[in-house]
Every structure is written in structure tokens, then in C-alpha cells.
Design a protein around this motif. Structure first.
Motif, PDB file in Angstrom:
ATOM      1  N   SER A  75       0.817  -1.215   0.000  1.00 36.23           N
ATOM      2  CA  SER A  75       0.000   0.000   0.000  1.00 36.23           C
ATOM      3  C   SER A  75       0.849   1.263   0.000  1.00 36.23           C
ATOM      4  CB  SER A  75      -0.920   0.011   1.220  1.00 36.23           C
ATOM      5  OG  SER A  75      -0.164   0.092   2.424  1.00 36.23           O
ATOM      6  N   ARG A  76       2.168   1.088   0.216  1.00 38.78           N
ATOM      7  CA  ARG A  76       3.114   2.204   0.303  1.00 38.78           C
ATOM      8  C   ARG A  76       2.710   3.171   1.421  1.00 38.78           C
ATOM      9  NH1 ARG A  76       6.693   2.336  -3.940  1.00 38.78           N
ATOM     10  NH2 ARG A  76       7.111   4.560  -3.683  1.00 38.78           N
ATOM     11  N   GLU A  77       2.265   2.609   2.524  1.00 37.39           N
ATOM     12  CA  GLU A  77       1.911   3.394   3.697  1.00 37.39           C
ATOM     13  C   GLU A  77       2.992   3.254   4.760  1.00 37.39           C
ATOM     14  OE1 GLU A  77      -1.865   1.855   4.880  1.00 37.39           O
ATOM     15  OE2 GLU A  77      -2.988   3.109   3.471  1.00 37.39           O
ATOM     16  N   VAL A  78       3.237   4.347   5.458  1.00 33.67           N
ATOM     17  CA  VAL A  78       4.214   4.366   6.540  1.00 33.67           C
ATOM     18  C   VAL A  78       3.530   4.882   7.799  1.00 33.67           C
ATOM     19  CG1 VAL A  78       6.377   5.368   7.370  1.00 33.67           C
ATOM     20  CG2 VAL A  78       6.136   4.740   4.953  1.00 33.67           C
ATOM     21  N   LYS A  79       3.758   4.175   8.903  1.00 27.49           N
ATOM     22  CA  LYS A  79       3.219   4.623  10.184  1.00 27.49           C
ATOM     23  C   LYS A  79       4.339   4.717  11.206  1.00 27.49           C
ATOM     24  CE  LYS A  79      -1.503   2.889   9.620  1.00 27.49           C
ATOM     25  NZ  LYS A  79      -2.573   2.037  10.201  1.00 27.49           N
ATOM     26  N   LEU A  80       4.296   5.763  11.992  1.00 25.39           N
ATOM     27  CA  LEU A  80       5.266   5.984  13.058  1.00 25.39           C
ATOM     28  C   LEU A  80       4.488   6.186  14.352  1.00 25.39           C
ATOM     29  CD1 LEU A  80       8.236   6.395  13.888  1.00 25.39           C
ATOM     30  CD2 LEU A  80       7.925   8.839  13.413  1.00 25.39           C
ATOM     31  N   ASN A  81       4.758   5.327  15.334  1.00 23.32           N
ATOM     32  CA  ASN A  81       4.012   5.352  16.594  1.00 23.32           C
ATOM     33  C   ASN A  81       2.505   5.234  16.349  1.00 23.32           C
ATOM     34  OD1 ASN A  81       6.351   5.737  18.256  1.00 23.32           O
ATOM     35  ND2 ASN A  81       6.365   7.890  17.629  1.00 23.32           N
ATOM     36  N   GLY A  82       2.142   4.484  15.312  1.00 23.35           N
ATOM     37  CA  GLY A  82       0.740   4.250  15.009  1.00 23.35           C
ATOM     38  C   GLY A  82       0.078   5.301  14.146  1.00 23.35           C
ATOM     39  N   GLY A  83       0.757   6.408  13.906  1.00 26.54           N
ATOM     40  CA  GLY A  83       0.189   7.478  13.097  1.00 26.54           C
ATOM     41  C   GLY A  83       0.770   7.485  11.699  1.00 26.54           C
ATOM     42  N   PRO A  84      -0.014   7.929  10.700  1.00 30.60           N
ATOM     43  CA  PRO A  84       0.465   7.921   9.315  1.00 30.60           C
ATOM     44  C   PRO A  84       1.533   8.973   9.051  1.00 30.60           C
ATOM     45  CG  PRO A  84      -1.664   9.000   9.461  1.00 30.60           C
ATOM     46  CD  PRO A  84      -1.386   8.449  10.822  1.00 30.60           C
ATOM     47  N   VAL A  85       2.449   8.632   8.164  1.00 30.25           N
ATOM     48  CA  VAL A  85       3.480   9.573   7.711  1.00 30.25           C
ATOM     49  C   VAL A  85       3.337   9.712   6.202  1.00 30.25           C
ATOM     50  CG1 VAL A  85       5.951  10.059   7.568  1.00 30.25           C
ATOM     51  CG2 VAL A  85       5.036   8.828   9.559  1.00 30.25           C
ATOM     52  N   GLN A  86       3.123  10.925   5.727  1.00 30.41           N
ATOM     53  CA  GLN A  86       2.935  11.178   4.307  1.00 30.41           C
ATOM     54  C   GLN A  86       4.290  11.369   3.626  1.00 30.41           C
ATOM     55  OE1 GLN A  86      -0.072  10.853   2.935  1.00 30.41           O
ATOM     56  NE2 GLN A  86      -0.898  10.465   5.001  1.00 30.41           N
ATOM     57  N   LEU A  87       4.580  10.498   2.650  1.00 23.11           N
ATOM     58  CA  LEU A  87       5.853  10.561   1.953  1.00 23.11           C
ATOM     59  C   LEU A  87       5.628  10.671   0.453  1.00 23.11           C
ATOM     60  CD1 LEU A  87       7.888   7.712   3.746  1.00 23.11           C
ATOM     61  CD2 LEU A  87       7.830  10.141   4.331  1.00 23.11           C
ATOM     62  N   THR A  88       6.581  11.286  -0.224  1.00 19.41           N
ATOM     63  CA  THR A  88       6.570  11.279  -1.679  1.00 19.41           C
ATOM     64  C   THR A  88       7.024   9.912  -2.166  1.00 19.41           C
ATOM     65  OG1 THR A  88       8.852  12.013  -1.921  1.00 19.41           O
ATOM     66  CG2 THR A  88       7.167  13.730  -1.682  1.00 19.41           C
ATOM     67  N   ARG A  89       6.899   9.665  -3.456  1.00 19.61           N
ATOM     68  CA  ARG A  89       7.286   8.374  -4.014  1.00 19.61           C
ATOM     69  C   ARG A  89       8.758   8.077  -3.749  1.00 19.61           C
ATOM     70  NH1 ARG A  89       9.320   6.757  -8.933  1.00 19.61           N
ATOM     71  NH2 ARG A  89       9.142   8.877  -9.761  1.00 19.61           N
ATOM     72  N   LYS A  90       9.625   9.033  -4.024  1.00 19.80           N
ATOM     73  CA  LYS A  90      11.055   8.809  -3.831  1.00 19.80           C
ATOM     74  C   LYS A  90      11.414   8.716  -2.356  1.00 19.80           C
ATOM     75  CE  LYS A  90      12.846   8.427  -7.927  1.00 19.80           C
ATOM     76  NZ  LYS A  90      13.417   7.113  -8.326  1.00 19.80           N
ATOM     77  N   GLU A  91      10.739   9.476  -1.517  1.00 20.18           N
ATOM     78  CA  GLU A  91      10.994   9.375  -0.079  1.00 20.18           C
ATOM     79  C   GLU A  91      10.651   7.976   0.416  1.00 20.18           C
ATOM     80  OE1 GLU A  91      10.081  14.048   1.113  1.00 20.18           O
ATOM     81  OE2 GLU A  91       8.612  12.482   1.527  1.00 20.18           O
ATOM     82  N   PHE A  92       9.528   7.433  -0.057  1.00 15.10           N
ATOM     83  CA  PHE A  92       9.162   6.075   0.342  1.00 15.10           C
ATOM     84  C   PHE A  92      10.191   5.068  -0.162  1.00 15.10           C
ATOM     85  CE2 PHE A  92       7.308   1.932  -0.181  1.00 15.10           C
ATOM     86  CZ  PHE A  92       6.600   1.743   0.999  1.00 15.10           C
ATOM     87  N   ASP A  93      10.579   5.198  -1.431  1.00 11.33           N
ATOM     88  CA  ASP A  93      11.560   4.266  -1.998  1.00 11.33           C
ATOM     89  C   ASP A  93      12.856   4.296  -1.197  1.00 11.33           C
ATOM     90  OD1 ASP A  93       9.732   3.645  -3.956  1.00 11.33           O
ATOM     91  OD2 ASP A  93      10.656   4.910  -5.488  1.00 11.33           O
ATOM     92  N   LEU A  94      13.305   5.487  -0.846  1.00 14.91           N
ATOM     93  CA  LEU A  94      14.546   5.638  -0.088  1.00 14.91           C
ATOM     94  C   LEU A  94      14.407   5.037   1.304  1.00 14.91           C
ATOM     95  CD1 LEU A  94      17.384   6.778   0.375  1.00 14.91           C
ATOM     96  CD2 LEU A  94      16.331   8.997   0.890  1.00 14.91           C
ATOM     97  N   LEU A  95      13.305   5.325   1.981  1.00 15.05           N
ATOM     98  CA  LEU A  95      13.095   4.815   3.332  1.00 15.05           C
ATOM     99  C   LEU A  95      13.027   3.290   3.339  1.00 15.05           C
ATOM    100  CD1 LEU A  95      12.493   5.285   6.329  1.00 15.05           C
ATOM    101  CD2 LEU A  95      10.071   5.432   5.722  1.00 15.05           C
ATOM    102  N   PHE A  96      12.272   2.715   2.416  1.00 19.71           N
ATOM    103  CA  PHE A  96      12.121   1.260   2.392  1.00 19.71           C
ATOM    104  C   PHE A  96      13.448   0.581   2.062  1.00 19.71           C
ATOM    105  CE2 PHE A  96      10.674  -2.824   0.515  1.00 19.71           C
ATOM    106  CZ  PHE A  96      10.019  -3.311   1.633  1.00 19.71           C
ATOM    107  N   TYR A  97      14.222   1.179   1.155  1.00 19.72           N
ATOM    108  CA  TYR A  97      15.529   0.613   0.799  1.00 19.72           C
ATOM    109  C   TYR A  97      16.450   0.591   2.016  1.00 19.72           C
ATOM    110  CZ  TYR A  97      19.633  -0.427  -2.051  1.00 19.72           C
ATOM    111  OH  TYR A  97      20.749  -1.033  -2.588  1.00 19.72           O
ATOM    112  N   LEU A  98      16.488   1.696   2.762  1.00 21.98           N
ATOM    113  CA  LEU A  98      17.318   1.753   3.966  1.00 21.98           C
ATOM    114  C   LEU A  98      16.801   0.785   5.028  1.00 21.98           C
ATOM    115  CD1 LEU A  98      17.854   5.619   4.293  1.00 21.98           C
ATOM    116  CD2 LEU A  98      19.562   3.929   3.610  1.00 21.98           C
ATOM    117  N   ALA A  99      15.474   0.671   5.146  1.00 15.44           N
ATOM    118  CA  ALA A  99      14.892  -0.196   6.165  1.00 15.44           C
ATOM    119  C   ALA A  99      15.222  -1.662   5.909  1.00 15.44           C
ATOM    120  CB  ALA A  99      13.371  -0.002   6.209  1.00 15.44           C
ATOM    121  N   GLU A 100      15.187  -2.072   4.639  1.00 15.43           N
ATOM    122  CA  GLU A 100      15.516  -3.462   4.319  1.00 15.43           C
ATOM    123  C   GLU A 100      16.981  -3.781   4.592  1.00 15.43           C
ATOM    124  OE1 GLU A 100      12.822  -5.596   1.160  1.00 15.43           O
ATOM    125  OE2 GLU A 100      14.040  -4.051   0.198  1.00 15.43           O
ATOM    126  N   ARG A 101      17.813  -2.743   4.678  1.00 14.42           N
ATOM    127  CA  ARG A 101      19.252  -2.929   4.885  1.00 14.42           C
ATOM    128  C   ARG A 101      19.709  -2.239   6.168  1.00 14.42           C
ATOM    129  NH1 ARG A 101      17.341  -2.742   0.156  1.00 14.42           N
ATOM    130  NH2 ARG A 101      18.130  -4.061  -1.529  1.00 14.42           N
TER     131      ARG A 101
END
Length: 243
Positions: A145-171
Motif C-alpha cells: 500500500s506504500r503506507e508508513v506509520k510511526l508510533n501508530g500514526g500515518p506519515v505522508q511521503l513522496t514516491r522517492k521518499e518512500f523508496d529511499l526509506l524502504f531501501y534503507l529499512a531493508e538494509r
């Protein structure tokens, strides 16, 4: 402790296997990266020579790290700073020059295992195989769904911000270099050093993510790249990094 020692056997002049056994360890020694990748799961820690006769030791390190949190100490030629840097970038918990003293090696093994037992060298990363959702501390990322939550609340990210965050998170077990980010996130295959424009692109997106998540979530390792970790985890690196 079960230790897997990965080093080329032929012509080896310095092997710590017998001396490590005196510390009460059970040592399995293999001479190739291919065999190491088949048997490493049974070990408590992997001692990995970067210079192997078949598969590049750095690639072996990356594959082991990609599969999980197995502790790794890499060996590099004395004075080969680049090898040490590359070993840490590939996911090693520590890197030691050859030749080395077994007492120092034993001390480093103990230090790495203590950090892992305390949770200090890596953040707790949980991935649900059914949904693909990734949780790191209070951060939850849903790649479908490309959704991000922090402390249970939604975080609105751009497409590239999400891609960058998920890439770092997987590594999150490793430091990700700037060239790697440009290649994987921005698909820049230019075979030259990272230019100032590309560097600004990365810095802009990292700064934006820090603004939305909190500055401490993405840590800078000076001269290397970035690493994602919860604010309560103190990351030890080869340099004393400040964000």
C-alpha cells in the motif's frame, strides 16, 4: 560457541583455528565462499577472509547479511583501508587486519556478541512474509500500500521518499553508500564518482525524511553513507559520525 572460519586453505600461513579451540570454541573451517554459503547457518559467528579463491569475500558477506543477522568478522590485508571499509559496507560487524593476534580476535568476537545480545549493533527488524510489512521499532512500512506509520500514526511521503526509506529499512543492518542509493533509487548508472548534484539530491531527500520521522532515525556515517535505526539504538561505526 560454534565458529565458522572461512579462509583459503592452500598456502595459509596463519590460521587461528587451533588457538581458538583453546578458548572452548567449536571451529569449522572451509576454504571457499561457495561452501561457506552452504553451511554458515549452523554457526554462531562467521570469521570471513575477504580474499577467497572462488567467490569474492565481500559478496559472501553481502549474501550472509542479506539473509539475516548472523554476526560476521571480516579479515583484510594489513594496511588495506579500502578493504576494511568495503567489508563494513558489505555488512561485517567488525573488520580485522591480517596477520592478527588470536587474543585480539577473541576479544573482538566477545565484543561483537555482547553488542548483538544487548541489541546495540543492530535494530530489531521484523518482516512479515505474508504481507511484506517491515517493522523497525515504532516504524511500520507497508510496501504494497506504500503506507508508513510511526508510533501508530500515518506519515505522508513522496514516491522517492518512500523508496529511499524502504531501501534503507531493508538494509538496516548495514551502512548504505551514496553511489548505491543513486543506482538503486534514482537508477543513475553513470560510471563516475558521485557528483555534487547527485549528492544534493540524496541530501535533500534524507533531510526531508528526517523532518517527517525525526532527525535521529537516519544516521550519517561520514565518508560512507547512511543507516536507518530507531533513535534509542546507538550505532557504532568505523568513524564517529554525527548527523
Amino acid at each position: 560457541m560454534q565458529i565458522l572460519l572461512v579462509e583459503e586453505q592452500e598456502g595459509a600461513t596463519h590460521s587461528p583455528a587451533s588457538e581458538l579451540q583453546r578458548y572452548g570454541h567449536d571451529i569449522t573451517t572451509v576454504g571457499t565462499g561457495a561452501v561457506a554459503l552452504e553451511v554458515y547457518e549452523d554457526a554462531d559467528i562467521v570469521l570471513l577472509d575477504i580474499n577467497l579463491p572462488d567467490i569474492d569475500g565481500l559478496e559472501v558477506c553481502r549474501r550472509i547479511r542479506a539473509a539475516g543477522d548472523k554476526p560476521i568478522i571480516a579479515f583484510a590485508r594489513r594496511g588495506a583501508e579500502l578493504d576494511r571499509v568495503l567489508g563494513l559496507q558489505a555488512g561485517a560487524d567488525d573488520c580485522l587486519d591480517k596477520p592478527y593476534g588470536v587474543r585480539e580476535l577473541q576479544a573482538r568476537i566477545e565484543a561483537v556478541m555482547r553488542r548483538i545480545e544487548r541489541g546495540g549493533s543492530r535494530c530489531a527488524r521484523l518482516k512479515c512474509p505474508e504481507t511484506g510489512k517491515l517493522s523497525i521499532g515504532s516504524l511500520c512500512i507497508d510496501p504494497v500500500s506504500r503506507e508508513v506509520k510511526l508510533n501508530g500514526g500515518p506519515v505522508q511521503l513522496t514516491r522517492k521518499e518512500f523508496d529511499l526509506l524502504f531501501y534503507l529499512a531493508e538494509r538496516s543492518d548495514t551502512v548504505v553508500t551514496r553511489p548505491r542509493l543513486m543506482l538503486e533509487i534514482w537508477h543513475d548508472t553513470t560510471p563516475h564518482a558521485l557528483n555534487s548534484r547527485a549528492s544534493r539530491t540524496i541530501d535533500t531527500h534524507v533531510s526531508s525524511l528526517r523532518g517527517k520521522l525525526g532527525r535521529e532515525w537516519i544516521r550519517t556515517v561520514r565518508g560512507v553513507g547512511f543507516r536507518l535505526s530507531p533513535p534509542h539504538v546507538r550505532v557504532r561505526s568505523m568513524s564517529r559520525a554525527r548527523d
